[in-house]
Design a protein around this motif. Structure first.
Motif, PDB file in Angstrom:
ATOM      1  N   PRO A 157       1.390  -0.803  -8.798  1.00 59.17           N
ATOM      2  CA  PRO A 157       2.534  -0.641  -9.599  1.00 59.17           C
ATOM      3  C   PRO A 157       2.319  -0.197 -11.135  1.00 59.17           C
TER       4      PRO A 157
ATOM      5  N   TRP B 200       0.635  -1.135   0.001  1.00 56.50           N
ATOM      6  CA  TRP B 200      -0.009   0.006   0.099  1.00 56.50           C
ATOM      7  C   TRP B 200       0.898   1.265   0.037  1.00 56.50           C
ATOM      8  N   VAL B 201       0.176   2.334  -0.317  1.00 63.72           N
ATOM      9  CA  VAL B 201       0.916   3.595  -0.158  1.00 63.72           C
ATOM     10  C   VAL B 201       0.043   4.606   0.816  1.00 63.72           C
TER      11      VAL B 201
ATOM     12  N   LEU C 123      -1.386  -0.542  -3.235  1.00 63.01           N
ATOM     13  CA  LEU C 123      -0.309  -0.282  -4.373  1.00 63.01           C
ATOM     14  C   LEU C 123      -0.643  -1.054  -5.471  1.00 63.01           C
TER      15      LEU C 123
ATOM     16  N   VAL D  58       5.768   4.213   0.015  1.00 58.04           N
ATOM     17  CA  VAL D  58       5.496   2.717  -0.269  1.00 58.04           C
ATOM     18  C   VAL D  58       5.795   1.844   0.892  1.00 58.04           C
TER      19      VAL D  58
END
Length: 83
Positions: A38, A2-3, A36, A17
């Protein structure tokens, strides 16, 4: 993973991150927490597309390319005009 993204962040500043299963740590500023996702990696480059709409018409497209997970102020930028 997750961010954490600051609500008033700009160009990747303050984005962190985190690995899956880690708990958020308190921060001084309000943040948005997201799973997250990407960007795809094309020979070491990650690309983000941004669009502009003016009066319900497509007006422009910006392409930002970065080598890192976070698209920041050092990302390469190529603007396009839509006529």
């Amino acid at each position: 993973g997750w961010v954490a993204k600051p609500l008033l962040g700009r160009e990747g500043a303050g984005v962190t991150v985190h690995r899956p299963g880690t708990a958020p740590t308190p921060r001084d500023e309000p943040c948005c927490y997201q799973q997250l996702a990407p960007l795809p990696d094309f020979d070491g480059n990650r690309v983000v597309l941004g669009t502009w709409v003016v009066e319900n018409e497509a007006a422009g497209l910006g392409i930002r390319e970065s080598s890192g997970l976070i698209t920041d102020g050092y990302a390469r930028f190529l603007p396009h005009v839509i006529l």
